[in-house]
Every structure is written in C-alpha cells, then in structure tokens.
Design an enzyme around this catalytic site. Structure first.
Site, short mmCIF file in Angstrom:
data_model
loop_
_atom_site.label_atom_id
_atom_site.label_comp_id
_atom_site.label_asym_id
_atom_site.label_seq_id
_atom_site.Cartn_x
_atom_site.Cartn_y
_atom_site.Cartn_z
N SER A 19 -17.11 1.77 39.78
CA SER A 19 -15.71 1.97 39.40
C SER A 19 -15.14 0.75 38.67
CB SER A 19 -14.85 2.21 40.65
OG SER A 19 -15.21 3.40 41.29
N ILE A 20 -14.35 1.01 37.67
CA ILE A 20 -13.66 -0.06 36.95
C ILE A 20 -12.81 -0.86 37.95
CG2 ILE A 20 -11.85 -0.51 35.24
CD1 ILE A 20 -13.09 1.80 33.58
N VAL A 67 -2.48 10.10 44.96
CA VAL A 67 -1.35 9.88 44.04
C VAL A 67 -0.71 11.17 43.52
CG1 VAL A 67 -2.05 7.57 43.29
CG2 VAL A 67 -2.88 9.58 42.03
N ALA A 97 -8.97 15.21 35.79
CA ALA A 97 -8.80 16.46 35.04
C ALA A 97 -9.90 17.41 35.47
CB ALA A 97 -8.88 16.21 33.54
N TYR A 157 -12.52 14.78 24.88
CA TYR A 157 -11.59 14.07 25.76
C TYR A 157 -10.31 14.90 26.00
CZ TYR A 157 -9.92 9.88 28.17
OH TYR A 157 -9.48 8.98 29.12
N LYS A 164 -3.39 10.48 28.71
CA LYS A 164 -3.38 9.02 28.47
C LYS A 164 -2.26 8.63 27.50
CE LYS A 164 -6.93 7.64 31.03
NZ LYS A 164 -6.65 7.01 32.34
N ILE A 193 -17.41 3.25 29.80
CA ILE A 193 -18.22 2.60 30.83
C ILE A 193 -18.76 3.69 31.74
CG2 ILE A 193 -18.17 1.00 32.79
CD1 ILE A 193 -15.91 -0.52 31.44
N ARG A 194 -20.05 3.63 32.02
CA ARG A 194 -20.67 4.67 32.85
C ARG A 194 -20.18 4.59 34.31
NH1 ARG A 194 -24.69 6.90 29.97
NH2 ARG A 194 -25.30 4.99 28.90
N THR A 195 -19.32 5.52 34.69
CA THR A 195 -18.79 5.59 36.06
C THR A 195 -18.82 7.05 36.50
OG1 THR A 195 -16.53 6.00 35.35
CG2 THR A 195 -17.16 3.68 35.62
N LEU A 196 -18.39 7.29 37.72
CA LEU A 196 -18.29 8.66 38.25
C LEU A 196 -17.39 9.52 37.36
CD1 LEU A 196 -19.52 9.84 40.85
CD2 LEU A 196 -17.32 9.42 41.97
#
Ligand code: 0WD
Length: 256
Positions: A19-20, A67, A97, A157, A164, A193-196
């Site tokens: 995660s970032i 959230v 999303a 996207y 965004k 960046i490769r994340t979940l």
C-alpha cells in the site's frame, strides 16, 4: 534533526505492505512522527499488526474507519481525539470503485457505480477533513493521493478519473476553508504503483511500460518516493504550499 518530531499523524489506507499508505507511514516514522492508523477490513488490521511488529513501528492507536459511513468517520475521529488530544496531520490514501467500471467505456458507467466511486474516493476526504479539523488545533496538513486520470483520459481509469477530478477540486475548496486555521490541504499525484487497488485497473502493466518509455526519468516510481513527497507536504518545509497537486510520476505528466 527530525522534521516531524512531536507531531501526531493519522494514516488511512494501509491494506498490506504494498500500500502507498505503508510507504508513507515509513517516511513519516523516519522523521519522528507518532502514527495513528485507520483500517476498514479485518484482513487489513491483521496485515497492519504484522507490518508494525516486523518494522518496529509502534502505533499510538489503530482504529477502524469506513470512510463511506459518516458515523464510522465520526466515531473514529472521536476516539483519535480522545486518545491524542491534538493531531497535526492526516494521510488520506483510499479509493474505491466497482471493478466493472474500470474497464470498457466510461459512457456505460451506472448511476450506482458513479455514486460509489465519488462517495468512497472523493467525498470521503471532505468527511475526514471535517472531523479531523476539530483536533488540528495547532494547524497542520492533510494530504490525499490522486492520479493523472483526473486531468486526462487514461484508458480504463474511467469512473475513477472523474472521482479523482472531484477529489482534486475538493482539495482546493478545503484548502480555502481550512487555511484560516493553519491547516494546509494538498494532493500527491503518483505514477502507477503495483498495489492491491491497482489490480482492479485493467491494462495496468501497459501503463507501467509506457512510463518506462516516455517519462523523463525513464522509470516508474515507488511507495517510498511517494512517501517522502507526502512527508514533505506534512512538514514545515512546505509551509507556504496549499491547494496543490504535486506530481510524483518521474515527470510523465509534462510529456505530450
Ligand atoms: O498506482 C497506484 N496504486 C496509484 C494509487 C497511483 C495513484 C494514486 N493512487 C491512489 C489510490 O487511488 C488511492 O487513493 O493511492 C491511494 C491508495 O492506493 P493503493 O495504495 O494503491 O491501494 P491499497 O493498497 O489497495 O489500499 C487502499 C485501501 C484499502 O484498504 P482496506 O482496509 O479496505 O483493504 O483503501 C481502502 C481499501 O479497501 N478503502 C477504504 N477504506 C476505508 N473505507 C474504503 C472505505 N470506504 N474504500 C477503500
């Protein structure tokens, strides 16, 4: 000396080691910040607990927060306030999303898919800022994470690009509202960046390859680079900056 010594910062959005938000947490920790984490899924709490143990980072508090639920946001920040008294920063590193809306054509986005993306990815910053400011009595910073898809049409996207765009506009309106309290609101626009979360965007590998070919730095960025830029925006080094979107993308956004 450490840039964030004596500061308490809330980090929202650590799902796992990729995660970032975890890269950001490490940057903040290196600069002496005391960290409070929020998580949504139990799975993330388990991961976070292990990450904290293995990295030797001690959290001041770990609290659940969804959230997209006002009462959850209120309850989380009530607990944070009761525990910390004063907070100096918030890292908002979350988005959501429906996977079906991150492929094909944007024109096919359903009303519910649009609502869901806006609610979790853009309105969530507004709800968080409103609760957080109650405890940011010494001023401070709020930093969110955005993407180039807000400014330009990026394949697949789709609904998230529109969310965004709303997030970046929200950063500007919040910056105006909270500036009088010494609270700055900024965004970091990271390269892929490769994340979940990135797994949900189809054609993600092609996007990363395009950066290696076209970006001025001819490489992709990592969580640590985004972490350091976010740390900068939470530190006094950036005291004159608010309402800004800072690109941490190897310069990709300047290319035609
Ligand atoms: O390439 C990328 N990965 C980029 C990501 C490039 C540019 C920007 N970003 C943004 C994302 O859009 C997001 O805003 O960075 C932010 C963080 O993304 P990430 O690090 O790629 O994502 P991930 O590691 O999947 O973590 C996102 C967390 C997950 O935690 P949980 O505990 O729920 O598993 O955000 C969470 C998501 O599920 N999240 C929520 N947390 C609380 N309440 C909610 C919610 N309603 N919705 C999603």
């Amino acid at each position: 000396s450490q840039l964030l010594a004596g500061r308490t910062i809330v980090v929202m959005g650590v799902a796992n080691e990729r995660s970032i938000a975890w890269g950001i947490a490490r940057s903040l920790h290196r600069q002496g910040a005391q960290l409070i984490f929020t998580y949504r899924k139990e799975r993330s709490l388990e991961k976070l607990t292990k990450l904290l143990a293995s990295s030797g980072i001690e959290a001041k508090l770990v609290v659940s927060c969804d959230v997209s639920d006002d009462s959850s946001v209120v309850a989380a920040f009530d607990r944070i306030g009761a525990e910390a008294g004063v907070i100096h920063g918030v890292v908002h590193s979350l988005a959501f999303a429906d996977k079906d809306d991150l492929q094909g054509e944007f024109v096919d986005t359903t009303r519910e898919g649009y609502r869901l993306a806006q609610d979790s990815s853009a309105y969530s910053l507004v709800a968080v800022a409103r609760e957080a400011k109650k405890w940011m009595t010494e001023g401070g910073g709020i930093v969110t994470q955005t993407y180039l898809g807000a400014e330009r049409v990026m394949k697949n996207y789709n609904v998230m690009g529109v969310a965004k765009a709303a997030l970046e506009a929200s950063v500007r309106y919040l910056a105006e509202d909270l500036g009088k309290y010494g609270i700055r609101v900024n965004a970091v626009s990271a390269g892929p960046i490769r994340t979940l979360a990135a797994k949900g965007v189809s054609g993600f590998n092609d996007i990363m390859t395009a950066i290696e070919e076209k970006a001025p730095l001819r490489r992709n960025v990592d969580q640590e680079e985004v972490g350091d830029a976010t740390m900068f925006l939470l530190s006094d080094l950036s005291r004159g900056i608010t309402g800004e979107v800072l690109h941490v993308d190897s310069g990709y956004h300047i290319m035609g």
